[in-house]
Design a protein around this motif. Structure first.
Motif, PDB file in Angstrom:
ATOM      1  N   MET A  49      11.198  10.233  10.733  1.00 46.63           N
ATOM      2  CA  MET A  49      10.343   9.171  10.223  1.00 46.63           C
ATOM      3  C   MET A  49      10.008   8.217  11.364  1.00 46.63           C
ATOM      4  O   MET A  49      10.547   8.320  12.446  1.00 46.63           O
ATOM      5  CB  MET A  49      11.070   8.416   9.103  1.00 46.63           C
ATOM      6  N   GLY A  50       9.109   7.304  11.061  1.00 43.35           N
ATOM      7  CA  GLY A  50       8.676   6.427  12.134  1.00 43.35           C
ATOM      8  C   GLY A  50       7.722   7.141  13.058  1.00 43.35           C
ATOM      9  O   GLY A  50       7.595   6.809  14.229  1.00 43.35           O
ATOM     10  N   GLY A  51       7.034   8.155  12.508  1.00 46.72           N
ATOM     11  CA  GLY A  51       6.037   8.868  13.292  1.00 46.72           C
ATOM     12  C   GLY A  51       6.652   9.630  14.446  1.00 46.72           C
ATOM     13  O   GLY A  51       7.739  10.198  14.320  1.00 46.72           O
ATOM     14  N   PRO A 107       9.385   5.398   1.411  1.00 43.74           N
ATOM     15  CA  PRO A 107       9.371   5.537   2.872  1.00 43.74           C
ATOM     16  C   PRO A 107       8.127   6.329   3.248  1.00 43.74           C
ATOM     17  O   PRO A 107       7.678   7.182   2.490  1.00 43.74           O
ATOM     18  CB  PRO A 107      10.629   6.372   3.167  1.00 43.74           C
ATOM     19  N   LEU A 108       7.530   6.026   4.365  1.00 38.79           N
ATOM     20  CA  LEU A 108       6.333   6.739   4.807  1.00 38.79           C
ATOM     21  C   LEU A 108       6.620   7.458   6.117  1.00 38.79           C
ATOM     22  O   LEU A 108       7.303   6.906   6.982  1.00 38.79           O
ATOM     23  CB  LEU A 108       5.168   5.760   5.009  1.00 38.79           C
ATOM     24  N   PRO A 109       6.079   8.681   6.252  1.00 41.70           N
ATOM     25  CA  PRO A 109       6.365   9.450   7.472  1.00 41.70           C
ATOM     26  C   PRO A 109       5.964   8.708   8.746  1.00 41.70           C
ATOM     27  O   PRO A 109       6.565   8.908   9.787  1.00 41.70           O
ATOM     28  CB  PRO A 109       5.523  10.716   7.312  1.00 41.70           C
ATOM     29  N   VAL A 110       4.948   7.849   8.624  1.00 38.83           N
ATOM     30  CA  VAL A 110       4.436   7.219   9.841  1.00 38.83           C
ATOM     31  C   VAL A 110       5.155   5.915  10.167  1.00 38.83           C
ATOM     32  O   VAL A 110       4.934   5.328  11.223  1.00 38.83           O
ATOM     33  CB  VAL A 110       2.918   6.940   9.731  1.00 38.83           C
ATOM     34  N   LEU A 111       6.008   5.422   9.240  1.00 33.88           N
ATOM     35  CA  LEU A 111       6.680   4.147   9.485  1.00 33.88           C
ATOM     36  C   LEU A 111       8.187   4.343   9.573  1.00 33.88           C
ATOM     37  O   LEU A 111       8.729   5.342   9.103  1.00 33.88           O
ATOM     38  CB  LEU A 111       6.373   3.152   8.356  1.00 33.88           C
ATOM     39  N   VAL A 112       8.837   3.344  10.134  1.00 30.64           N
ATOM     40  CA  VAL A 112      10.297   3.375  10.262  1.00 30.64           C
ATOM     41  C   VAL A 112      10.948   3.575   8.895  1.00 30.64           C
ATOM     42  O   VAL A 112      10.547   2.950   7.918  1.00 30.64           O
ATOM     43  CB  VAL A 112      10.786   2.033  10.863  1.00 30.64           C
ATOM     44  N   HIS A 113      11.919   4.492   8.831  1.00 31.04           N
ATOM     45  CA  HIS A 113      12.777   4.589   7.652  1.00 31.04           C
ATOM     46  C   HIS A 113      14.204   4.552   8.162  1.00 31.04           C
ATOM     47  O   HIS A 113      14.721   5.507   8.691  1.00 31.04           O
ATOM     48  CB  HIS A 113      12.507   5.867   6.867  1.00 31.04           C
TER      49      HIS A 113
END
Lengths: 186, 448
Positions: free
Chosen positions: A1-3, B425-431
């Motif tokens: 995650m976190g791109g 949670p989003l794949p492009v953001l911090v999790h």
């Protein structure tokens, strides 16, 4: 995650010290200062898959005259003193006299490197990291080196090519540099 | 298994470029979507509704798609990733420096939680495979049958090289004794297990990379400007209720602590209780069911026990009944339980004990500083939401609290319609959250 940062959790970061040529070979990517592979066929005639990172197209050169500068100023309305007022330009801490507009240099650059006919290059989609490094004075000439910096796919049908654009004057000094983005047929 | 990953899976993955691996992720996502109904059938057995399952199954496939497209857009079609610009190290430019990333040559061990059997596997597999590392997946036993089904679909799709992924259902045996410095352990679960694994002698000795996402007492904060009657008040109530009931509250991002200005707390309680009373708890297959069951009876026992701990610490139940009979005999059902802690600085447990179910505690704050301190009292969280229409409040709160939280949402009337929500949670953001709660708790205990 976190791109892409999340991807890097599973990779090792290493510092490499060497020549630009070696680093270009190690990374298979474009490195400023590494030898360019000069190509004979205009890159706008090639599909993205036929372009190689590092392929470079060298243009002819053209002279920029005071008439060009004045024509551009009248046409666009950009009459900033550095282009139109010799005394004020001289008095500035940066210029030795009137200079060509940065936007004129960009426009002439496109005029030098563009291959006009329909082909695999579909559109100009952006320009990044633009820097003007050396002023271009009336009577100077300019030429362009257009290199493939990287390639990526936007979808299965469209590719994005990032070109390193370098504009030189007649003394081979770097006048301006930027990344050009185009949408291409993969 | 480690040997198979390191000697067969790793080399095969490293032969591919980032773009080739990205295309592989897309094909895996398509394979899961093509057979998703098989997974939805098994999903009901975990107590989850179809809506809950959507997050897990299609959300999981979506993560593969997202990483696939990011990989093709942001990574080169090459084997080495450059990091940052060239560093000039010499006057003539013949000697320069460049940072690069290459895949680690070990195996990634993924230890997953029970609550998202599919997404939990895929959110780790996507970045791992894109990086070019093979993985060994170890799902939580309670829902491992659903993970196994999704795993089988991926294997049967035929797009993965041999050894790229392996599955362990059950104990890992002596696997930890054989880890090395090129391996990565990526863990989701409780802080105590994380601490145990992180301090395993081999993990310490070999400096094995250890990534942990552990329990977190996430907060949602009603802004000082968001009085009853404002859109932000209603949005806050809706979000807290949603987070309590989706997946029956078994989400690591769920809102456990809901904070409001002291003057508005009664109104918050009333609105939340009304909303929760309208949530129908029952058979996850039924269309009118708002909330399904917990994953197991032992999980329900655990949640009841944690609710008792919160009550013992001074919190009062203001809505729901943890000991109510199940709507279906023998099922692990629990009604949503709302607690209220009128003195949150005295009731330590509300910041430290996580009932992993449909449970949340409301509490008052006195002023902005108090709100920040209470939010940070959770000692690190995955997600926090603030409901305010005041730019000043948002700036002050985020500035004071960001160091303790991994992902923060500021929601108001202008963005709520398009908001992806507190709990997603989003794949492009911090999790992931800052600060190991286990360490923080230990510190608090020794300081007390």
């Amino acid at each position: 995650m976190g791109g892409i940062r999340g991807v890097k959790h599973y990779m090792q970061r290493t510092a490499i010290q060497s020549s630009p040529t070696m680093i270009a070979a190690i990374t298979s990517q474009y490195i400023p200062g590494a030898p360019k592979r000069i190509i004979d066929l205009h890159p706008f005639r090639l599909r993205m898959s036929e372009l190689n990172v590092g392929d470079t197209w060298k243009t002819d050169s053209r002279t920029v005259s005071i008439e060009d500068i004045e024509h551009f100023a009248e046409f666009t309305g950009d009459k900033f003193y550095a282009h139109m007022d010799e005394e004020a330009a001289k008095a500035s801490p940066i210029f030795e006299g009137r200079v060509a507009h940065g936007y004129l240099i960009l426009s002439f650059a496109a005029g030098l490197f563009v291959d006009p006919d329909p082909g695999p290059v579909l559109a100009n989609t952006g320009l990044e990291n633009l820097r003007f490094l050396t002023p271009l004075y009336p009577g100077d000439s300019m030429r362009v080196e257009l290199s493939v910096r990287s390639k990526s796919l936007k979808s299965e049908e469209t590719g994005v090519v990032r070109w390193a654009v370098e504009i030189f004057n007649q003394k081979d000094e770097l006048v301006a540099t930027y990344d050009l983005l185009t949408e291409n047929v993969p | 298994m480690l040997k198979h990953a390191r000697e067969v899976g790793g080399p095969a993955l490293r032969k591919l470029t980032f773009h080739e691996r990205a295309r592989m992720l897309k094909a895996l996502g398509q394979a899961i979507m093509a057979r998703k109904e098989e997974l939805y059938e098994l999903n009901y057995l975990t107590g989850a509704t179809r809506k809950d399952g959507w997050i897990d199954i299609e959300g999981g496939a979506g993560t593969l798609f997202s990483f696939s497209s990011k990989g093709r857009r942001e990574l080169p079609d090459a084997h080495v990733l450059m990091d940052g610009a060239l560093e000039p190290l010499s006057k003539e430019g013949t000697f320069v420096g460049q940072h690069i990333y290459t895949p680690l040559q070990g195996a990634a061990l993924h230890i997953n939680a029970f609550n998202f059997p599919v997404w939990g596997m895929l959110e780790k597999l996507a970045p791992t495979l894109l990086a070019g590392m093979p993985a060994i997946v170890k799902p939580a036993s309670a829902t491992s049958y659903l993970t196994e089904a999704a795993f089988r679909i991926m294997i049967e799709s035929g797009v993965l090289p041999t050894g790229a992924v392996q599955l362990i259902v059950g104990g890992v045996g002596d696997l930890f004794d054989h880890l090395g410095g090129q391996d990565v352990v990526s863990f989701t679960g409780s802080a105590s297990t994380a601490l145990k694994l992180r301090t395993h002698p081999v993990v310490m000795r070999e400096s094995v990379r250890f990534i942990a996402e552990q329990d977190s007492l996430n907060a949602s904060v009603l802004g000082p400007d968001a009085a009853p009657g404002t859109p932000e008040f209603d949005l806050f109530v809706r979000e807290v209720a949603t987070e309590m009931t989706v997946k029956a509250g078994q989400k690591c991002t769920a809102i456990r602590r809901a904070m409001a200005p002291a003057d508005y707390l009664d109104a918050v309680q009333e609105a939340l209780a009304e909303r929760l009373a309208g949530t129908k708890v029952g058979d996850p297959r039924a269309d009118d069911t708002g909330m399904g069951a917990l994953v197991s009876l032992s999980q329900r026992d655990d949640v009841r026990q944690k609710i008792a701990e919160l009550e013992a610490a001074g919190a009062k139940i203001v809505s729901g009944d943890p000991s109510a009979d199940s709507p279906i005999a023998g099922g692990a059902f629990l009604s949503p339980v709302l607690l209220r802690a009128d003195d949150p600085w005295k009731s330590s447990a509300v910041h430290d004990v996580e009932p992993f179910g449909p449970v949340s505690t409301i509490m008052p704050y006195k002023n902005m500083d108090d709100a920040i301190a209470l939010a940070n009292r959770g000692m690190g969280s995955l997600a926090l939401s603030l409901f305010t229409h005041s730019a000043d409040a948002a700036r002050d709160f985020i500035g004071g609290a960001a160091a303790y939280h991994g992902r923060m949402l500021v929601i108001d009337r202008t963005n709520s319609k398009e908001s992806t929500g507190h709990g997603s949670p989003l794949p492009v953001l911090v999790h992931g959250g800052p600060a190991a709660r286990a360490a923080a708790k230990k510190w608090a205990a020794s300081a007390a």
